[in-house]
Design an enzyme around this catalytic site. Structure first.
Site, PDB file in Angstrom:
ATOM      1  N   ASP A 190      28.263  71.443  18.971  1.00  0.00           N
ATOM      2  CA  ASP A 190      28.305  72.297  20.169  1.00  0.00           C
ATOM      3  C   ASP A 190      27.427  71.708  21.276  1.00  0.00           C
ATOM      4  O   ASP A 190      27.857  71.534  22.410  1.00  0.00           O
ATOM      5  CB  ASP A 190      27.826  73.717  19.826  1.00  0.00           C
ATOM      6  CG  ASP A 190      28.597  74.297  18.668  1.00  0.00           C
ATOM      7  OD1 ASP A 190      29.770  74.630  18.848  1.00  0.00           O
ATOM      8  OD2 ASP A 190      28.023  74.379  17.558  1.00  0.00           O
ATOM      9  N   ARG A 192      32.896  63.044  11.730  1.00  0.00           N
ATOM     10  CA  ARG A 192      33.198  64.424  11.342  1.00  0.00           C
ATOM     11  C   ARG A 192      33.292  65.323  12.580  1.00  0.00           C
ATOM     12  O   ARG A 192      32.957  64.896  13.702  1.00  0.00           O
ATOM     13  CB  ARG A 192      32.100  64.940  10.412  1.00  0.00           C
ATOM     14  CG  ARG A 192      30.800  65.211  11.135  1.00  0.00           C
ATOM     15  CD  ARG A 192      29.690  65.596  10.173  1.00  0.00           C
ATOM     16  NE  ARG A 192      28.645  66.354  10.856  1.00  0.00           N
ATOM     17  CZ  ARG A 192      27.469  66.655  10.347  1.00  0.00           C
ATOM     18  NH1 ARG A 192      27.171  66.264   9.120  1.00  0.00           N
ATOM     19  NH2 ARG A 192      26.580  67.371  11.024  1.00  0.00           N
ATOM     20  N   GLY A 193      33.686  66.578  12.352  1.00  0.00           N
ATOM     21  CA  GLY A 193      33.565  67.623  13.374  1.00  0.00           C
ATOM     22  C   GLY A 193      34.362  67.365  14.633  1.00  0.00           C
ATOM     23  O   GLY A 193      35.568  67.132  14.590  1.00  0.00           O
ATOM     24  N   GLU A 194      33.666  67.362  15.757  1.00  0.00           N
ATOM     25  CA  GLU A 194      34.347  67.340  17.048  1.00  0.00           C
ATOM     26  C   GLU A 194      33.980  66.093  17.874  1.00  0.00           C
ATOM     27  O   GLU A 194      34.843  65.380  18.364  1.00  0.00           O
ATOM     28  CB  GLU A 194      33.922  68.605  17.825  1.00  0.00           C
ATOM     29  CG  GLU A 194      34.403  68.649  19.234  1.00  0.00           C
ATOM     30  CD  GLU A 194      35.236  69.875  19.553  1.00  0.00           C
ATOM     31  OE1 GLU A 194      35.538  70.668  18.638  1.00  0.00           O
ATOM     32  OE2 GLU A 194      35.614  70.010  20.718  1.00  0.00           O
ATOM     33  N   ASP A 195      32.703  65.834  18.014  1.00  0.00           N
ATOM     34  CA  ASP A 195      32.307  64.808  18.971  1.00  0.00           C
ATOM     35  C   ASP A 195      32.311  63.400  18.369  1.00  0.00           C
ATOM     36  O   ASP A 195      32.830  62.470  18.994  1.00  0.00           O
ATOM     37  CB  ASP A 195      30.912  65.149  19.533  1.00  0.00           C
ATOM     38  CG  ASP A 195      30.550  64.226  20.684  1.00  0.00           C
ATOM     39  OD1 ASP A 195      31.339  64.140  21.641  1.00  0.00           O
ATOM     40  OD2 ASP A 195      29.507  63.559  20.614  1.00  0.00           O
ATOM     41  N   SER A 196      31.739  63.230  17.173  1.00  0.00           N
ATOM     42  CA  SER A 196      31.718  61.880  16.586  1.00  0.00           C
ATOM     43  C   SER A 196      33.154  61.402  16.333  1.00  0.00           C
ATOM     44  O   SER A 196      33.436  60.199  16.366  1.00  0.00           O
ATOM     45  CB  SER A 196      30.894  61.866  15.299  1.00  0.00           C
ATOM     46  OG  SER A 196      31.321  62.842  14.389  1.00  0.00           O
ATOM     47  N   GLN A 237      22.510  59.758  21.472  1.00  0.00           N
ATOM     48  CA  GLN A 237      23.973  59.729  21.496  1.00  0.00           C
ATOM     49  C   GLN A 237      24.487  58.342  21.871  1.00  0.00           C
ATOM     50  O   GLN A 237      25.453  57.854  21.284  1.00  0.00           O
ATOM     51  CB  GLN A 237      24.512  60.779  22.470  1.00  0.00           C
ATOM     52  CG  GLN A 237      24.484  62.182  21.876  1.00  0.00           C
ATOM     53  CD  GLN A 237      25.178  63.198  22.759  1.00  0.00           C
ATOM     54  OE1 GLN A 237      25.004  63.174  23.970  1.00  0.00           O
ATOM     55  NE2 GLN A 237      25.938  64.095  22.168  1.00  0.00           N
ATOM     56  N   TYR A 244      30.195  65.755   5.990  1.00  0.00           N
ATOM     57  CA  TYR A 244      29.646  66.993   5.444  1.00  0.00           C
ATOM     58  C   TYR A 244      29.386  66.792   3.949  1.00  0.00           C
ATOM     59  O   TYR A 244      29.988  65.918   3.310  1.00  0.00           O
ATOM     60  CB  TYR A 244      30.627  68.151   5.672  1.00  0.00           C
ATOM     61  CG  TYR A 244      30.885  68.395   7.147  1.00  0.00           C
ATOM     62  CD1 TYR A 244      29.865  68.837   7.982  1.00  0.00           C
ATOM     63  CD2 TYR A 244      32.140  68.151   7.713  1.00  0.00           C
ATOM     64  CE1 TYR A 244      30.076  69.037   9.337  1.00  0.00           C
ATOM     65  CE2 TYR A 244      32.375  68.356   9.070  1.00  0.00           C
ATOM     66  CZ  TYR A 244      31.344  68.800   9.875  1.00  0.00           C
ATOM     67  OH  TYR A 244      31.545  68.983  11.213  1.00  0.00           O
TER      68      TYR A 244
HETATM   69  O1  TRH Z   1      27.433  68.021  13.852  1.00  0.00           O
HETATM   70  P1  TRH Z   1      28.869  68.250  13.709  1.00  0.00           P
HETATM   71  O2  TRH Z   1      29.337  68.543  12.369  1.00  0.00           O
HETATM   72  O3  TRH Z   1      29.316  69.392  14.680  1.00  0.00           O
HETATM   73  C1  TRH Z   1      30.275  70.367  14.304  1.00  0.00           C
HETATM   74  C2  TRH Z   1      31.548  70.242  15.049  1.00  0.00           C
HETATM   75  O4  TRH Z   1      31.371  70.195  16.420  1.00  0.00           O
HETATM   76  C3  TRH Z   1      32.436  71.418  14.716  1.00  0.00           C
HETATM   77  O5  TRH Z   1      33.636  71.348  15.418  1.00  0.00           O
HETATM   78  C4  TRH Z   1      31.705  72.685  15.061  1.00  0.00           C
HETATM   79  O6  TRH Z   1      32.463  73.765  14.785  1.00  0.00           O
HETATM   80  C5  TRH Z   1      30.429  72.708  14.268  1.00  0.00           C
HETATM   81  O7  TRH Z   1      29.638  71.576  14.573  1.00  0.00           O
HETATM   82  C6  TRH Z   1      29.637  73.939  14.573  1.00  0.00           C
HETATM   83  O8  TRH Z   1      29.667  66.938  14.197  1.00  0.00           O
HETATM   84  P2  TRH Z   1      29.979  66.365  15.649  1.00  0.00           P
HETATM   85  O9  TRH Z   1      30.892  67.266  16.378  1.00  0.00           O
HETATM   86  O10 TRH Z   1      30.411  64.985  15.461  1.00  0.00           O
HETATM   87  O11 TRH Z   1      28.601  66.369  16.416  1.00  0.00           O
HETATM   88  C7  TRH Z   1      27.556  65.491  16.107  1.00  0.00           C
HETATM   89  C8  TRH Z   1      26.815  65.103  17.358  1.00  0.00           C
HETATM   90  O12 TRH Z   1      25.622  64.414  17.021  1.00  0.00           O
HETATM   91  C9  TRH Z   1      27.609  64.149  18.249  1.00  0.00           C
HETATM   92  O13 TRH Z   1      27.376  64.456  19.611  1.00  0.00           O
HETATM   93  C10 TRH Z   1      27.020  62.793  17.929  1.00  0.00           C
HETATM   94  C11 TRH Z   1      25.589  63.159  17.691  1.00  0.00           C
HETATM   95  N1  TRH Z   1      24.802  62.214  16.884  1.00  0.00           N
HETATM   96  C12 TRH Z   1      23.722  61.567  17.477  1.00  0.00           C
HETATM   97  O14 TRH Z   1      23.471  61.754  18.685  1.00  0.00           O
HETATM   98  N2  TRH Z   1      22.964  60.740  16.704  1.00  0.00           N
HETATM   99  C13 TRH Z   1      23.220  60.498  15.413  1.00  0.00           C
HETATM  100  O15 TRH Z   1      22.499  59.719  14.754  1.00  0.00           O
HETATM  101  C14 TRH Z   1      24.364  61.156  14.831  1.00  0.00           C
HETATM  102  C15 TRH Z   1      24.706  60.906  13.386  1.00  0.00           C
HETATM  103  C16 TRH Z   1      25.117  62.015  15.586  1.00  0.00           C
END
Ligand code: TRH
Length: 370
Positions: free
Chosen positions: A21, A260-264, A244, A183
Site C-alpha cells: 500500500d 509478490r503482491g502488487e508493486d514488486s 525502492q 509470502y
Molecule cells: O509487501 P507486499 O506483499 O504488499 C502487498 C500487496 O500490495 C497486496 O496487493 C496488498 O493487498 C498487501 O500488501 C496489503 O508486496 P508489494 O506489493 O510488492 O510491495 C512491496 C514494496 O516494498 C514494493 O514497493 C517494493 C518494496 N521493497 C523495497 O523497497 N525494498 C526491498 O528490499 C523489498 C524486498 C521491497
C-alpha cells in the site's frame, strides 16, 4: 503538464499489511512530483511501516500522519484515496463539489477492470468519487512506470560490478543470481532444494523480511542480514531491506526474480527478466484467478515453450505443486524466457503510465467543469 491542472494534491494511504500500500502510494506521489510538477501531501496512517519505504523523503512530497484527531487545514483541489481506504469524515465535510476525488484501486489483469475503470460513484453526501483501476491495457489506468527506469536498467547492464557493489553485494557473474521476495506460504523449502540439487550454481538473494521464512524452511537459526549459508549448490544471502530504487536495481541485476503482491510484481516486469509472481493470498482462491488473468496477458505473444514453462512454474509456486522437473525445465529455457520478458516490457512501455493517465483524467474532468 498543462497549466490547467491543479498542482496541489492530497493523497491518503492506509497500510493494511506488508509494504504494497505504501510502496505504491509513495512511488505514485514521487512520480507526480518529479514528472508532473504536482505538490503532494501524503497522509499515512502507519508511519512506522511507511518509514521503511519513505526513508529520507522527497522535497516535493509532504508526509503527514493521518490519525483520528488529525487536523486538515486545507482541502486540496485533487484528492487521491488509495486502495479504497476511504477519506476521513472531517475531510469529506470540508470538500466542495468542485474537489476532484479519485480512488486508485488494486491492480489486476482481469477483464472486468476495463469496464469499471474511470467510473463515477455519486456519494450520499453529494460528492462524486471516481474509480481508477490500474491495469495492463489502454482501457485501464495503466501501470506505475517512472522515466528513470531505462537509466537504471542501463546501469545494471553497463556497470554491473559497481551496481552490485552499490547494493552491498559482490558481483557473481558465473552463477545464476535470483532474488526472492515472497509470502511465507510459498513452497520455499522445495525451491531451496531444487536450487541445491541443480547442476548450476546459484545465489539466492533474500531481503531481510523474507529471511525468517527461509531460515524456518531450512530449520536453521535466523539468518541475519549480511550473512550467507551454503545449501549444496546454492548460496543463500540475506540482505537488508533496500530503498525502492535499489530494489529496482537488484531486480534488473538478477537473472530470475521471485516477486509478490502488487508493486514488486510490476517492477519485475520492467526489469525484463524471467519472473515468478506470487499474488497476495485471498479467500476462495481469488488470487489464482488473478494469476491466470496475468498469465494470459503476459504470455499472449509467447511461443509454446515459454508459455508452458512460465505457466508451469508460476502456478506451481502459487499452489504449492512445486517440483524439481518444472524448475529444471524453466531454468533450461531461461534465455528464451528472458527474450520474451524483454519483448513484453518493451510492448507494455508503449502505453501511458498510471501517473500520466491520472493527470490526463483530472485534466479532462476539470475542463468539463469549466
Ligand atoms: O509487501 P507486499 O506483499 O504488499 C502487498 C500487496 O500490495 C497486496 O496487493 C496488498 O493487498 C498487501 O500488501 C496489503 O508486496 P508489494 O506489493 O510488492 O510491495 C512491496 C514494496 O516494498 C514494493 O514497493 C517494493 C518494496 N521493497 C523495497 O523497497 N525494498 C526491498 O528490499 C523489498 C524486498 C521491497
Amino acid at each position: 503538464m498543462s497549466s490547467f491542472i491543479s498542482k496541489r494534491w492530497d493523497m491518503f494511504c492506509q497500510v493494511v499489511d506488508n509494504f504494497g500500500d505504501i510502496g505504491v502510494s509513495w512511488r505514485l506521489a514521487c512520480q507526480l512530483a518529479d514528472e508532473h510538477n504536482v505538490t503532494v501531501t501524503l497522509w499515512i496512517e502507519d508511519l512506522t511501516v511507511a518509514k521503511k519505504i519513505i526513508r529520507a523523503g522527497h522535497s516535493k512530497v509532504k508526509v503527514q500522519h493521518w490519525h483520528a484527531h488529525a487536523d486538515f487545514p486545507e482541502i486540496a483541489p485533487v484528492v487521491i484515496e488509495t486502495f479504497s481506504c476511504g477519506l476521513p469524515e472531517g475531510y469529506q465535510q470540508a470538500m466542495s463539489p468542485q474537489t476532484l476525488w479519485l480512488n486508485v484501486d488494486y491492480l489486476s489483469a482481469e477483464d472486468w477492470v476495463e469496464g469499471f475503470h474511470g467510473r463515477p460513484s455519486p456519494q450520499a453526501n453529494g460528492l462524486v468519487r471516481y474509480f481508477i483501476y490500474p491495469g495492463f491495457s489502454t482501457q485501464t489506468g495503466g501501470l506505475l512506470r517512472e522515466r528513470f527506469l531505462p537509466a537504471l536498467k542501463k546501469q545494471a547492464e553497463q556497470s554491473t560490478p559497481s551496481a552490485w557493489q552499490q547494493l552491498g553485494l559482490a558481483p557473481a557473474p558465473s552463477v545464476i543470481n535470483l532474488s526472492l521476495f515472497c509470502y511465507a506460504h510459498a513452497p520455499i523449502r522445495e525451491l531451496l532444494d531444487s536450487l541445491a540439487a541443480s547442476p548450476y550454481r546459484s545465489r539466492l538473494i533474500v531481503p531481510e523480511s523474507v529471511a525468517t521464512a527461509v531460515s524456518q524452511a531450512l530449520k536453521l537459526d535466523a539468518i541475519k542480514s549480511g550473512q550467507s549459508v551454503q545449501h549444496q549448490n546454492c548460496e543463500i544471502t540475506v540482505i537488508p531491506f533496500l530503498s525502492q530504487i535499489d530494489y529496482d536495481l537488484l531486480l534488473a541485476l538478477c537473472d530470475v526474480n521471485f516477486v509478490r503482491g502488487e508493486d514488486s510484481w510490476i517492477r519485475a516486469i520492467w526489469a525484463a527478466k524471467p519472473m515468478v509472481w506470487l499474488p497476495y493470498q485471498q479467500s476462495e482462491n481469488t488470487h489464482l484467478q488473478k494469476l491466470d488473468a496475468f498469465l494470459k496477458h503476459y504470455l499472449v505473444l509467447a511461443d509454446g515453450e515459454v508459455k508452458a514453462q512460465v505457466t508451469s512454474v508460476m502456478q506451481a509456486w502459487a499452489t504449492g505443486a512445486w517440483s524439481d522437473e518444472r524448475w529444471r525445465a524453466f531454468v533450461s529455457h531461461c534465455e528464451h524466457i528472458t527474450r520474451h520478458a524483454q519483448a513484453y516490457a518493451c510492448q507494455l512501455a508503449q502505453q501511458p503510465d498510471l501517473a500520466t493517465n491520472l493527470v490526463i483524467f483530472i485534466e479532462k474532468l476539470q475542463k468539463n467543469r469549466v
